[in-house]
Design an enzyme around this catalytic site. Structure first.
Site, PDB file in Angstrom:
ATOM      1  N   ASP A   2       0.858  -1.185   0.000  1.00  0.00           N
ATOM      2  CA  ASP A   2       0.000   0.000   0.000  1.00  0.00           C
ATOM      3  C   ASP A   2       0.896   1.237   0.000  1.00  0.00           C
ATOM      4  O   ASP A   2       2.124   1.128   0.007  1.00  0.00           O
ATOM      5  CB  ASP A   2      -0.972  -0.038   1.184  1.00  0.00           C
ATOM      6  CG  ASP A   2      -0.262  -0.005   2.526  1.00  0.00           C
ATOM      7  OD1 ASP A   2       0.970   0.212   2.568  1.00  0.00           O
ATOM      8  OD2 ASP A   2      -0.938  -0.197   3.554  1.00  0.00           O
ATOM      9  N   CYS A  32      -6.634 -28.332   6.359  1.00  0.00           N
ATOM     10  CA  CYS A  32      -5.405 -27.690   6.852  1.00  0.00           C
ATOM     11  C   CYS A  32      -4.788 -28.525   7.975  1.00  0.00           C
ATOM     12  O   CYS A  32      -5.440 -29.394   8.560  1.00  0.00           O
ATOM     13  CB  CYS A  32      -5.679 -26.260   7.323  1.00  0.00           C
ATOM     14  SG  CYS A  32      -6.416 -26.105   8.957  1.00  0.00           S
ATOM     15  N   GLY A  44       1.065   3.646   2.245  1.00  0.00           N
ATOM     16  CA  GLY A  44       1.368   4.215   3.557  1.00  0.00           C
ATOM     17  C   GLY A  44       0.304   5.189   4.031  1.00  0.00           C
ATOM     18  O   GLY A  44       0.223   5.503   5.211  1.00  0.00           O
ATOM     19  N   GLY A  45      -0.516   5.658   3.075  1.00  0.00           N
ATOM     20  CA  GLY A  45      -1.493   6.688   3.425  1.00  0.00           C
ATOM     21  C   GLY A  45      -2.507   6.236   4.467  1.00  0.00           C
ATOM     22  O   GLY A  45      -2.796   6.950   5.414  1.00  0.00           O
ATOM     23  N   ASP A  87      -3.177   8.272  -1.630  1.00  0.00           N
ATOM     24  CA  ASP A  87      -4.460   8.975  -1.689  1.00  0.00           C
ATOM     25  C   ASP A  87      -4.831   9.454  -0.293  1.00  0.00           C
ATOM     26  O   ASP A  87      -4.221   9.057   0.699  1.00  0.00           O
ATOM     27  CB  ASP A  87      -5.573   8.086  -2.276  1.00  0.00           C
ATOM     28  CG  ASP A  87      -5.782   6.818  -1.469  1.00  0.00           C
ATOM     29  OD1 ASP A  87      -4.937   6.505  -0.591  1.00  0.00           O
ATOM     30  OD2 ASP A  87      -6.774   6.112  -1.709  1.00  0.00           O
ATOM     31  N   CYS A 145      -6.792 -28.594  11.250  1.00  0.00           N
ATOM     32  CA  CYS A 145      -7.986 -29.456  11.236  1.00  0.00           C
ATOM     33  C   CYS A 145      -7.624 -30.935  11.118  1.00  0.00           C
ATOM     34  O   CYS A 145      -8.329 -31.791  11.647  1.00  0.00           O
ATOM     35  CB  CYS A 145      -8.928 -29.026  10.118  1.00  0.00           C
ATOM     36  SG  CYS A 145      -9.722 -27.419  10.465  1.00  0.00           S
ATOM     37  N   CYS A 200     -12.348 -28.983   6.191  1.00  0.00           N
ATOM     38  CA  CYS A 200     -11.065 -28.313   5.961  1.00  0.00           C
ATOM     39  C   CYS A 200      -9.915 -29.304   6.024  1.00  0.00           C
ATOM     40  O   CYS A 200      -9.901 -30.196   6.875  1.00  0.00           O
ATOM     41  CB  CYS A 200     -10.866 -27.210   6.999  1.00  0.00           C
ATOM     42  SG  CYS A 200      -9.299 -26.314   6.793  1.00  0.00           S
ATOM     43  N   HIS A 242      -5.524 -21.985  10.018  1.00  0.00           N
ATOM     44  CA  HIS A 242      -6.863 -22.412   9.611  1.00  0.00           C
ATOM     45  C   HIS A 242      -7.626 -21.281   8.916  1.00  0.00           C
ATOM     46  O   HIS A 242      -8.191 -21.474   7.831  1.00  0.00           O
ATOM     47  CB  HIS A 242      -7.692 -22.931  10.779  1.00  0.00           C
ATOM     48  CG  HIS A 242      -9.113 -23.120  10.368  1.00  0.00           C
ATOM     49  ND1 HIS A 242      -9.524 -24.181   9.594  1.00  0.00           N
ATOM     50  CD2 HIS A 242     -10.206 -22.321  10.516  1.00  0.00           C
ATOM     51  CE1 HIS A 242     -10.804 -24.054   9.312  1.00  0.00           C
ATOM     52  NE2 HIS A 242     -11.250 -22.925   9.855  1.00  0.00           N
ATOM     53  N   ASP A 290      -7.828  -7.682   0.082  1.00  0.00           N
ATOM     54  CA  ASP A 290      -6.948  -7.869   1.238  1.00  0.00           C
ATOM     55  C   ASP A 290      -7.748  -7.517   2.476  1.00  0.00           C
ATOM     56  O   ASP A 290      -8.643  -6.667   2.425  1.00  0.00           O
ATOM     57  CB  ASP A 290      -5.721  -6.951   1.179  1.00  0.00           C
ATOM     58  CG  ASP A 290      -6.054  -5.543   1.633  1.00  0.00           C
ATOM     59  OD1 ASP A 290      -6.658  -4.790   0.836  1.00  0.00           O
ATOM     60  OD2 ASP A 290      -5.754  -5.186   2.782  1.00  0.00           O
TER      61      ASP A 290
END
Lengths: 387, 387
Positions: A93, A319, A95-96, A147, A322, A317, A348, A279
């Site tokens: 990003d 993972c 930083g704003g 921005d 799990c 799941c 997870h 994100d």
């Protein structure tokens, strides 16, 4: 020299889009979710854990990395990828957002923003040009323009003035970016010649301002376009409406990134509205607070009803968490304050998010996205099983 | 029914011993180091991380697990192995050490010890019999007898009286253990019929008391013998002398466990004195504080001289941390307070410890242990590179 950034639209299903972009550090399939690596680390995750969740790109926060350990130090290490040991794509990003939300005593003018570090109170300035320079030194694959970030709600006038300033800043960001890319600013010390730059559409919840902002961004010309200033407290239906209407005026052949969103529902609903990238800190932050996303709804692992539950967090799941551990054990680790609670829960939640994106992409490619979306909504209606 | 506990001495080199023991949950090669899993988790490690370090057995703390989540709850889950997802051997302490060091307002008498939980102040009693029962429910592969833990220094009289009480307690522990093992106490709810029990030799730094304690323990008869009450502040040479003289009076055909030690040097020096098993929080606790063990000496990762060091923590180490990350990044993670600093540093320190044990075993099998020990001392002389 690394390949330049390129985006290809592979298939569509309604407004939902399947695509991929190529960057200097590899290919990312879209729709994509980017785990947030604030300080050069996705909290509680090691890089190989991230790979295991299916993450293809992560986000780094320019504000944090600029303050500590410093973009110059990272550039001397060869850039952010080498510094943190993550060879895959990274978006930074500008930083704003952190300057406007985290730093102390801000003074904003046309040139940029002056602020005090939240770490030690030291005085700093961030300008459109320096935000570009810092990201050039970090060497991310996608850099964002600086921005102005407004709090919600803001009046139409405030929003218009802020959006217009953001447009002027975006133009300056693009000039600086082009100068670096074209070799005219070797003094900056850029570390990734294949870096791309995305513009950001602002305008709050006022669609005519959004349209103006999008037109201006397209006129400047970027490798991709983000929608900023949403997921800041506005009603969810309003957010979805702005996303729909804004995505519609963005170029079809370039990626669209909705910044800072969102819940699993938000991901599905905004893919349905033409978004390619997301994100959010939700999966990682919630994990550390014992709030877990599952195919059967949200779980609060602290809840006493899990105390003797030998079943996995999510039977659907695959993972490590799990596959290996019971809810009873995860509850114990959380209540005992063990660091391992954070690492297992984060693994997870990120797997749930990245797996949702994989299923979204599969559904678009099979042109069954609408069915997927309806089924997902039904499971979403079981959210918050634990109050 | 699992195989009973057995120990085999494979080779010796001087007083150093290469061996292995078989337990209900698998084989452990000795000399062995046991990472400490206080609350059912080796701090900052997932079970697969532990396997990766080469750990073959871990230690669980009875005091902590009894208080939270409770030994009865763990027994209902099928025992500690199943509860925590660690299918390999586990040793549990008796709970005594934490009662004497951590709990509040202790009242000790011949029957046992009354104490208040450090978590909520609630009142509890631990007796020789209940320490055996709790460990039977946890289902560890090796249980320890309850003994009285004295602070250092203690007078000869205090030490003698305490040691004699510990002998009486050990006898009661063995009676209770045998009753459970022989099926006479189904009400206890033991979860591991293959559990073994080790006695503990006390006697402080008074060798005649140590000899009496060892004789008494051998007379009762256990599957192995521990040396307790060392590494509590006495001079290192005195500790080594007590270890030598005590190991000498323990059975050659059973394992010998030095409780709570120590530094990498201590491991090598006490293997040289006939010790087979160790446990210590040093590698895990130091890792979380940024103190790292390397083949070139100890490192404090906070030190400014690592700020721009692109090299690994330890060029001789093959762990994920050393393969993937630079000292510069690890310093950044530590200073930024990232949880990942704890997980990466712990993985390295435990790998260093477990790799040291592997090299010790190899040297004994090649009968080159004395050479190994001398070379290790030379690298140890470079300890504390960072002050």
């Amino acid at each position: 020299m690394p390949a330049a950034f390129s985006f290809a639209l592979i298939a569509t299903d309604g407004d939902a889009r399947l695509g991929e972009f190529r960057s200097a550090h590899g290919v990312v399939q879209t729709p994509a979710f980017m785990p947030v690596g604030t300080q050069g680390s996705v909290k509680a995750m090691r890089q190989r854990d991230l790979e295991e969740t299916g993450a293809q790109i992560i986000l780094g926060n320019t504000y944090h990395l600029y303050l500590r350990p410093g973009d110059q130090l990272i550039a001397r290490r060869g850039g952010l990828h080498r510094f943190i040991g993550w060879p895959h794509p990274i978006l930074t990003d500008s930083g704003g957002y952190q300057v406007f939300s985290l730093a102390g005593r801000r003074k904003i003018d046309e040139q940029g923003v002056e602020f005090r570090s939240h770490l030690d109170g030291s005085l700093h300035r961030l300008s459109p040009e320096s935000a570009v320079d810092i990201q050039a030194r970090l060497g991310s694959d996608i850099a964002m323009v600086l921005d102005e970030c407004l709090a919600y709600p803001a009046s139409r006038d405030e929003t218009a003035h802020s959006m217009e300033r953001s447009v002027r800043w975006a133009a300056r960001c693009r000039v600086q970016f082009a100068a670096i890319r074209d070799g005219g600013r070797a003094d900056v010390g850029a570390t990734n010649p294949g870096q791309a730059q995305f513009g950001i559409v602002q305008g709050g919840v006022f669609q005519d301002l959004r349209d103006q902002s999008a037109d201006a961004a397209r006129a400047i010309g970027f490798e991709g376009y983000a929608i900023g200033g949403l997921s800041v407290g506005e009603p969810i239906d309003l957010m979805y409406a702005v996303v729909s209407d804004t995505a519609r005026v963005l170029p079809a052949d370039q990626p669209r990134y909705l910044m800072g969103a969102g819940t699993p529902d938000d991901l599905v609903e905004c893919v349905a509205r033409g978004i390619d990238m997301f994100d959010c800190v939700l999966p990682t932050r919630n994990a550390r607070n014992g709030q877990l996303f599952t195919s059967e709804g949200r779980i609060n692992i602290k809840n006493a009803r899990h105390a003797e539950d030998d079943g996995p967090l999510d039977p659907a799941c695959d993972c490590y968490t799990c596959r290996t551990h019971s809810r009873a054990y995860l509850r114990h680790l959380y209540l005992a304050g063990e660091m391992t609670a954070g690492t297992l829960n984060t693994l997870h939640n990120l797997t749930f998010y990245l797996d949702t994106m994989r299923r979204i992409r599969e559904a678009i490619s099979l042109r069954t996205f609408d069915k997927f979306r309806q089924a997902f909504r039904r499971s979403a209606s079981r959210l918050s099983l634990d109050s």
